[in-house]
Scaffold this active site. Structure first.
Site, PDB file in Angstrom:
ATOM      1  N   ASP A   1      -2.769   2.462  -6.224  1.00 41.33           N
ATOM      2  CA  ASP A   1      -1.771   2.608  -5.346  1.00 41.33           C
ATOM      3  C   ASP A   1      -1.784   1.215  -4.357  1.00 41.33           C
ATOM      4  OD1 ASP A   1      -4.182   3.239  -3.819  1.00 41.33           O
ATOM      5  OD2 ASP A   1      -3.370   4.884  -2.749  1.00 41.33           O
ATOM      6  N   GLU A   2      -2.277   0.075  -4.506  1.00 37.33           N
ATOM      7  CA  GLU A   2      -2.323  -0.890  -3.793  1.00 37.33           C
ATOM      8  C   GLU A   2      -2.638  -2.271  -4.559  1.00 37.33           C
ATOM      9  OE1 GLU A   2      -5.329  -2.090  -0.777  1.00 37.33           O
ATOM     10  OE2 GLU A   2      -6.528  -0.475  -1.716  1.00 37.33           O
TER      11      GLU A   2
ATOM     12  N   ASP B   1       0.953  -1.168   0.148  1.00 37.22           N
ATOM     13  CA  ASP B   1      -0.118   0.020  -0.153  1.00 37.22           C
ATOM     14  C   ASP B   1       1.025   1.369  -0.056  1.00 37.22           C
ATOM     15  OD1 ASP B   1      -2.179   1.679  -0.038  1.00 37.22           O
ATOM     16  OD2 ASP B   1      -2.635   1.314   2.144  1.00 37.22           O
TER      17      ASP B   1
END
EC number: 2.7.7.7
Length: 364
Positions: free
Chosen positions: A116-117, A18
């Site tokens: 973003d993860e 993350d």
């Protein structure tokens, strides 16, 4: 008596990565003068008459209670010295692609959950490294060295625990949850921290006197099923750290879309068509990225009074051509009844997706 069988595969090695305050971190990286200052990604309310919402913010801004989806006006009231940045989503997407290429060095079993993860299954990885913790550290190092950003990592034997672990120590943390530690780890967590347990379920659990993982562990399976149906069994398993969901490198997408909310209402047709064009090009680029073609184009329009209209057109053939998507979306808009209210949101979505079966050019 167990209604559903409990099968707990603890042999896998799963990493959840993350990125730390991703959008804001990219802006800080590109403008070091922002470091140590509260940064909010969103329209400056002083320039928009108080309209707009926070997309995300850095950790300095979070100290003031600012969070995503908060109105920009409230964010400013909480922290008048906050620096508001509209954001550059094409830049963020480019950085996200760079990060995913780093993941692919270690395993092809990468399941992106957002820009973003992502989850990575490194049980059988490309480098033959036995330690998932070592791989997580290498990924953190590679991202910092090559991209200039930090990320938090969670390592465990399933996706549920790996995600909880990545949230445990931020920013730039690394948390390992072993099978022998899982129950203790979960017991201490507030129930609202459990991934996949929504706000309404949390309220219902609180009404039942369930506030922590330890509380949940003590509830009989049938009681949870009586209150929550099939989801009750999921809760029963979560309390025991059981989740056998695989890391899916090719997640089945039902649609690909792009939409934007406007701080300043759109009235002029030229402005509206220009925004439809931007969304259409974004959808075409995403179709290209995911190697998908689509047949049905959906236009979503939300007016100032929050009236929302959606209309779709199904094409005779599959496409991911930006000009065609733009043309059809524009035609859909032209077919809508006139509404004098300004437009606050426009979205273009492609559905009826199929894997790319031919080399169709992408015209941007």
């Amino acid at each position: 008596m167990l209604i559903f069988p409990l099968i707990n595969d603890t042999s896998r090695k799963i990493i959840h990565i993350d990125m730390d305050a991703f959008f804001a971190a990219v802006e800080e990286r590109d403008n070091p003068a922002l470091k140590g200052k509260p940064v909010v990604i969103g329209k400056d309310p002083r320039e928009t008459g108080g309209r707009g919402v926070v997309s995300t913010c850095n950790y300095e801004a979070r100290k003031y209670g600012i969070h995503s989806a908060m109105s920009s006006k409230e964010a400013y009231e909480r922290c008048p010295k906050a620096i508001f940045i509209s954001g550059n989503y094409e830049k963020y997407r480019t950085v996200g692609d760079q990060i995913r290429r780093i993941f692919k060095r270690y395993t092809d079993l990468v399941e992106p959950m957002s820009i973003d993860e992502a989850y990575l299954d490194v049980t059988d990885n490309k480098l033959g490294i036995k330690s998932a913790v070592k791989i997580a550290k290498l990924i953190q190092h590679d991202i910092w060295k090559e991209v200039g950003l930090t990320c938090s990592a969670g390592v465990s034997y399933n996706k549920f625990l790996a995600k909880l672990a990545s949230d445990f120590e931020k920013p730039h943390g690394l948390t390992l949850v072993l099978k022998e530690d899982a129950l203790c780890f979960l017991a201490k967590l507030p129930i609202e921290k459990f991934h996949g347990v929504g706000k309404k379920s949390v309220e219902k659990l609180h009404d039942m006197g369930i506030y922590t993982g330890q509380d949940l562990l003590a509830v009989p399976e049938m009681t949870l099923i009586d209150h929550f149906g099939r989801f009750g069994f999921d809760l029963y398993r979560k309390a025991r750290g059981i989740s056998n969901s695989p890391v899916k490198s090719d997640r089945i997408r039902k649609s690909i879309g792009s939409e934007r909310t406007y701080a300043k209402l759109l009235y002029q047709e030229t402005d509206i068509k220009a925004e439809i064009s931007k969304n259409a090009k974004r959808v075409a680029a995403l179709l290209q990225d995911h190697k998908k073609l689509g047949k049905t184009i959906v236009l979503k329009v939300r007016y100032a009074d929050f009236t929302t209209l959606t209309k779709r057109v199904t094409l005779p053939e599959l496409t991911r051509n930006a000009a065609q998507i733009e043309q059809v979306a524009g035609d859909i808009f032209d077919s809508l009844s006139e509404n004098p209210a300004g437009i606050r949101l426009l979205g273009v979505t492609m559905t009826n997706l199929e894997d790319k079966v031919a080399d169709i050019s992408l015209n941007l």
